[in-house]
Design a protein around this motif. Structure first.
Motif, PDB file in Angstrom:
ATOM      1  N   ARG A 132       0.842  -1.195   0.000  1.00  0.00           N
ATOM      2  CA  ARG A 132       0.000   0.000   0.000  1.00  0.00           C
ATOM      3  C   ARG A 132       0.881   1.250   0.000  1.00  0.00           C
ATOM      4  O   ARG A 132       1.883   1.303   0.714  1.00  0.00           O
ATOM      5  N   VAL A 133       0.474   2.245  -0.778  1.00  0.00           N
ATOM      6  CA  VAL A 133       1.225   3.505  -0.842  1.00  0.00           C
ATOM      7  C   VAL A 133       0.733   4.413   0.283  1.00  0.00           C
ATOM      8  O   VAL A 133      -0.455   4.712   0.381  1.00  0.00           O
ATOM      9  N   VAL A 134       1.663   4.845   1.129  1.00  0.00           N
ATOM     10  CA  VAL A 134       1.332   5.689   2.280  1.00  0.00           C
ATOM     11  C   VAL A 134       2.338   6.837   2.335  1.00  0.00           C
ATOM     12  O   VAL A 134       3.410   6.768   1.731  1.00  0.00           O
ATOM     13  N   PRO A 135       2.029   7.925   3.047  1.00  0.00           N
ATOM     14  CA  PRO A 135       2.992   9.024   3.189  1.00  0.00           C
ATOM     15  C   PRO A 135       4.323   8.545   3.748  1.00  0.00           C
ATOM     16  O   PRO A 135       4.405   7.509   4.410  1.00  0.00           O
ATOM     17  N   LEU A 136       5.380   9.318   3.494  1.00  0.00           N
ATOM     18  CA  LEU A 136       6.733   8.871   3.804  1.00  0.00           C
ATOM     19  C   LEU A 136       6.957   8.576   5.284  1.00  0.00           C
ATOM     20  O   LEU A 136       7.685   7.630   5.628  1.00  0.00           O
ATOM     21  N   ALA A 137       6.376   9.357   6.172  1.00  0.00           N
ATOM     22  CA  ALA A 137       6.554   9.073   7.599  1.00  0.00           C
ATOM     23  C   ALA A 137       5.934   7.726   7.952  1.00  0.00           C
ATOM     24  O   ALA A 137       6.543   6.914   8.662  1.00  0.00           O
ATOM     25  N   ALA A 138       4.724   7.465   7.440  1.00  0.00           N
ATOM     26  CA  ALA A 138       4.072   6.184   7.697  1.00  0.00           C
ATOM     27  C   ALA A 138       4.839   5.042   7.043  1.00  0.00           C
ATOM     28  O   ALA A 138       4.882   3.925   7.567  1.00  0.00           O
ATOM     29  N   LEU A 139       5.454   5.312   5.902  1.00  0.00           N
ATOM     30  CA  LEU A 139       6.290   4.307   5.238  1.00  0.00           C
ATOM     31  C   LEU A 139       7.425   3.870   6.160  1.00  0.00           C
ATOM     32  O   LEU A 139       7.707   2.671   6.305  1.00  0.00           O
ATOM     33  N   ALA A 140       8.072   4.843   6.800  1.00  0.00           N
ATOM     34  CA  ALA A 140       9.167   4.541   7.722  1.00  0.00           C
ATOM     35  C   ALA A 140       8.660   3.769   8.935  1.00  0.00           C
ATOM     36  O   ALA A 140       9.279   2.785   9.365  1.00  0.00           O
ATOM     37  N   TYR A 141       7.531   4.197   9.499  1.00  0.00           N
ATOM     38  CA  TYR A 141       6.990   3.513  10.669  1.00  0.00           C
ATOM     39  C   TYR A 141       6.573   2.075  10.327  1.00  0.00           C
ATOM     40  O   TYR A 141       6.750   1.152  11.128  1.00  0.00           O
ATOM     41  N   ARG A 142       5.986   1.904   9.152  1.00  0.00           N
ATOM     42  CA  ARG A 142       5.576   0.556   8.738  1.00  0.00           C
ATOM     43  C   ARG A 142       6.786  -0.372   8.657  1.00  0.00           C
ATOM     44  O   ARG A 142       6.724  -1.526   9.076  1.00  0.00           O
ATOM     45  N   ARG A 143       7.904   0.150   8.129  1.00  0.00           N
ATOM     46  CA  ARG A 143       9.114  -0.672   8.041  1.00  0.00           C
ATOM     47  C   ARG A 143       9.646  -1.009   9.437  1.00  0.00           C
ATOM     48  O   ARG A 143      10.139  -2.110   9.667  1.00  0.00           O
ATOM     49  N   PHE A 144       9.529  -0.082  10.368  1.00  0.00           N
ATOM     50  CA  PHE A 144       9.969  -0.366  11.734  1.00  0.00           C
ATOM     51  C   PHE A 144       9.111  -1.475  12.339  1.00  0.00           C
ATOM     52  O   PHE A 144       9.611  -2.345  13.041  1.00  0.00           O
ATOM     53  N   ARG A 145       7.827  -1.424  12.043  1.00  0.00           N
ATOM     54  CA  ARG A 145       6.944  -2.495  12.538  1.00  0.00           C
ATOM     55  C   ARG A 145       7.335  -3.844  11.935  1.00  0.00           C
ATOM     56  O   ARG A 145       7.485  -4.848  12.659  1.00  0.00           O
ATOM     57  N   LEU A 146       7.506  -3.870  10.615  1.00  0.00           N
ATOM     58  CA  LEU A 146       7.777  -5.138   9.940  1.00  0.00           C
ATOM     59  C   LEU A 146       9.130  -5.730  10.315  1.00  0.00           C
ATOM     60  O   LEU A 146       9.256  -6.940  10.514  1.00  0.00           O
ATOM     61  N   GLU A 147      10.142  -4.859  10.418  1.00  0.00           N
ATOM     62  CA  GLU A 147      11.505  -5.353  10.611  1.00  0.00           C
ATOM     63  C   GLU A 147      11.921  -5.454  12.076  1.00  0.00           C
ATOM     64  O   GLU A 147      12.853  -6.191  12.394  1.00  0.00           O
ATOM     65  N   VAL A 148      11.234  -4.721  12.958  1.00  0.00           N
ATOM     66  CA  VAL A 148      11.641  -4.713  14.366  1.00  0.00           C
ATOM     67  C   VAL A 148      10.519  -5.227  15.274  1.00  0.00           C
ATOM     68  O   VAL A 148      10.642  -6.284  15.903  1.00  0.00           O
ATOM     69  N   MET A 149       9.425  -4.483  15.338  1.00  0.00           N
ATOM     70  CA  MET A 149       8.386  -4.808  16.309  1.00  0.00           C
ATOM     71  C   MET A 149       7.759  -6.172  16.069  1.00  0.00           C
ATOM     72  O   MET A 149       7.583  -6.964  17.010  1.00  0.00           O
ATOM     73  N   ASP A 150       7.413  -6.479  14.826  1.00  0.00           N
ATOM     74  CA  ASP A 150       6.787  -7.771  14.545  1.00  0.00           C
ATOM     75  C   ASP A 150       7.720  -8.922  14.919  1.00  0.00           C
ATOM     76  O   ASP A 150       7.267  -9.979  15.387  1.00  0.00           O
ATOM     77  N   GLN A 151       9.018  -8.717  14.719  1.00  0.00           N
ATOM     78  CA  GLN A 151       9.982  -9.761  15.068  1.00  0.00           C
ATOM     79  C   GLN A 151      10.053  -9.960  16.586  1.00  0.00           C
ATOM     80  O   GLN A 151      10.134 -11.082  17.076  1.00  0.00           O
ATOM     81  N   LEU A 152      10.033  -8.850  17.312  1.00  0.00           N
ATOM     82  CA  LEU A 152      10.141  -8.930  18.773  1.00  0.00           C
ATOM     83  C   LEU A 152       8.838  -9.364  19.439  1.00  0.00           C
ATOM     84  O   LEU A 152       8.850  -9.883  20.561  1.00  0.00           O
ATOM     85  N   LEU A 153       7.717  -9.147  18.751  1.00  0.00           N
ATOM     86  CA  LEU A 153       6.419  -9.540  19.302  1.00  0.00           C
ATOM     87  C   LEU A 153       6.059 -10.981  18.954  1.00  0.00           C
ATOM     88  O   LEU A 153       5.135 -11.550  19.546  1.00  0.00           O
ATOM     89  N   ALA A 154       6.763 -11.564  17.987  1.00  0.00           N
ATOM     90  CA  ALA A 154       6.431 -12.916  17.532  1.00  0.00           C
ATOM     91  C   ALA A 154       6.512 -13.901  18.692  1.00  0.00           C
ATOM     92  O   ALA A 154       7.472 -13.912  19.463  1.00  0.00           O
ATOM     93  N   VAL A 155       5.476 -14.716  18.817  1.00  0.00           N
ATOM     94  CA  VAL A 155       5.422 -15.720  19.880  1.00  0.00           C
ATOM     95  C   VAL A 155       6.052 -17.012  19.371  1.00  0.00           C
ATOM     96  O   VAL A 155       5.684 -17.499  18.300  1.00  0.00           O
ATOM     97  N   PRO A 156       7.015 -17.580  20.103  1.00  0.00           N
ATOM     98  CA  PRO A 156       7.638 -18.826  19.639  1.00  0.00           C
ATOM     99  C   PRO A 156       6.631 -19.962  19.580  1.00  0.00           C
ATOM    100  O   PRO A 156       5.728 -20.055  20.420  1.00  0.00           O
ATOM    101  N   LYS A 157       6.774 -20.805  18.575  1.00  0.00           N
ATOM    102  CA  LYS A 157       5.866 -21.940  18.426  1.00  0.00           C
ATOM    103  C   LYS A 157       6.213 -23.012  19.444  1.00  0.00           C
ATOM    104  O   LYS A 157       7.368 -23.254  19.756  1.00  0.00           O
ATOM    105  N   LEU A 158       5.153 -23.656  19.958  1.00  0.00           N
ATOM    106  CA  LEU A 158       5.357 -24.757  20.893  1.00  0.00           C
ATOM    107  C   LEU A 158       5.903 -25.958  20.146  1.00  0.00           C
ATOM    108  O   LEU A 158       5.402 -26.314  19.078  1.00  0.00           O
ATOM    109  N   LYS A 159       6.925 -26.570  20.696  1.00  0.00           N
ATOM    110  CA  LYS A 159       7.535 -27.726  20.043  1.00  0.00           C
ATOM    111  C   LYS A 159       6.673 -28.964  20.269  1.00  0.00           C
ATOM    112  O   LYS A 159       6.227 -29.239  21.376  1.00  0.00           O
ATOM    113  N   GLY A 160       6.460 -29.711  19.201  1.00  0.00           N
ATOM    114  CA  GLY A 160       5.715 -30.965  19.313  1.00  0.00           C
ATOM    115  C   GLY A 160       6.630 -32.100  19.713  1.00  0.00           C
ATOM    116  O   GLY A 160       7.846 -32.020  19.560  1.00  0.00           O
ATOM    117  N   SER A 161       6.066 -33.143  20.257  1.00  0.00           N
ATOM    118  CA  SER A 161       6.877 -34.301  20.611  1.00  0.00           C
ATOM    119  C   SER A 161       7.313 -35.023  19.358  1.00  0.00           C
ATOM    120  O   SER A 161       6.591 -35.073  18.373  1.00  0.00           O
TER     121      SER A 161
END
Length: 355
Positions: A249-278
């Motif tokens: 999606r095309v968004v203003p430049l400030a939102a473009l920067a924030y979106r990249r911070f979400r995708l590359e930083v926040m989403d990675q740090l918020l990701a919940v580890p998957k439970l290991k199966g037996s």
């Protein structure tokens, strides 16, 4: 982790390291000689790149204020971007297929119709690189993660806002046109089904457009919009929705920067580890219940860091609350949704004026 391995961790980006010397002087206008910075994307980017690095990456004593560039450099950037866009627009408006025009011109013309798309995409890649640097520079210790992340985001956000002002012509020329062409954060196709169910055969065009506006308002309410909000607050709320949008999606430049911070930083740090199966059974193995309670669910790394920050004994309680409040602002700004568990936990630490 062995001590020798931890020493090899990526160091914190320079922009996240506080300077101890005097304030950073404005970056002077680089000499381009006889070269024309608007001749091609390569030439334009070579002229812009030092300014972007200075504004976004240079270390500074004040993370809330980006280092400046010289006035002549600022004007030079504006002129170069304007000339580059103008040249693309002229190419797209020239008649294709006439005698004297090369056969490849029609292809070039099609590309030029989206004048500014190439620079916009280059900026998106730039912000992705900066955000990944911040992510890779995060400390391995959860107890210091929030202390690292908050000033890094504040510094990044200050740079993003400064670049948005510097390259406002991109917003006015390319982003606005893309949004008008239904390529923005909320597209007709996103709301068409819901609107179509309320449209009757005798509805006028004005009534249909009114329903589309109402649907957009419903989307903004998910980000805190209330009827009667002043235009400035509405624009701020829409920027949260823009940052939360998909990468196409095309968004203003400030939102473009924030979106990249979400995708590359926040989403990675918020990701919940998957439970290991037996092994060999393909079933997920959950932790055993304690005292008849539900088993504890795994948390993402940032959630663990916040828990440690807020529940740790000792330390400056006021500083903990400040960090929690600023992290809440960061999560909201980059488009983490209101109903996310960590946002719910942190929003109560927001300053009164931020609620």
């Amino acid at each position: 982790m062995p001590a020798e391995a931890s020493d090899k961790r990526t160091p914190a980006p320079a922009s996240c390291q506080k300077k101890t010397e005097a304030a950073v002087p404005p970056l002077p206008n680089p000499s381009t000689g006889s070269a024309n910075p608007s001749a091609s994307l390569h030439a334009l980017w070579g002229y812009l790149h030092p300014a972007l690095d200075h504004i976004v990456r240079a270390p500074t004593n004040n993370p809330a204020k980006a280092p400046a560039i010289d006035v002549s450099y600022h004007m030079g950037v504006h002129t170069a971007v304007y000339n580059y866009f103008t040249a693309q627009s002229d190419a797209s408006s020239a008649p294709a297929g006439l005698a004297g025009f090369p056969a490849r011109f029609s292809v070039q013309s099609e590309k030029a119709k989206a004048s500014g798309a190439d620079l916009y995409e280059q900026l998106d890649r730039y912000y992705a690189d900066v955000a990944r640097e911040i992510f890779l520079g995060a400390p391995a210790d959860d107890s210091t993660l929030v202390h690292y992340l908050v000033p890094c985001f504040n510094r990044y956000a200050a740079g993003a806002q400064s670049v948005s002002r510097l390259l406002n012509y991109v917003n006015r020329h390319y982003v606005k046109r893309a949004i008008d062409e239904d390529r923005g954060w909320l597209r007709l196709a996103d709301v068409l089904d819901a609107v179509a169910r309320t449209i009757r055969e005798d509805d006028t065009r004005e009534k249909v457009q009114k329903r589309l506006r109402e649907r957009r308002t419903e989307e903004l309410k998910k980000w805190g919009f209330r009827e009667g909000d002043p235009p400035g607050r509405v624009a701020q709320i829409e920027s949260y929705a823009e940052a939360a949008s998909a990468a196409d999606r095309v968004v203003p430049l400030a939102a473009l920067a924030y979106r990249r911070f979400r995708l590359e930083v926040m989403d990675q740090l918020l990701a919940v580890p998957k439970l290991k199966g037996s092994k060999g059974k393909g079933k997920k193995k959950r932790p055993p219940p304690s005292n008849g309670d539900k088993p504890p669910l795994p948390r993402g790394r940032l959630a663990r860091a916040v828990k440690e920050l807020l529940e740790s004994k000792g330390g400056d309680e006021e500083e903990k609350r400040r960090l929690a409040g600023e992290l809440a602002i960061a999560l909201r700004t980059v488009g983490i949704k209101v109903d996310h568990p960590l946002r719910k936990k942190l929003d109560k630490f927001l300053p009164p004026e931020e609620h």
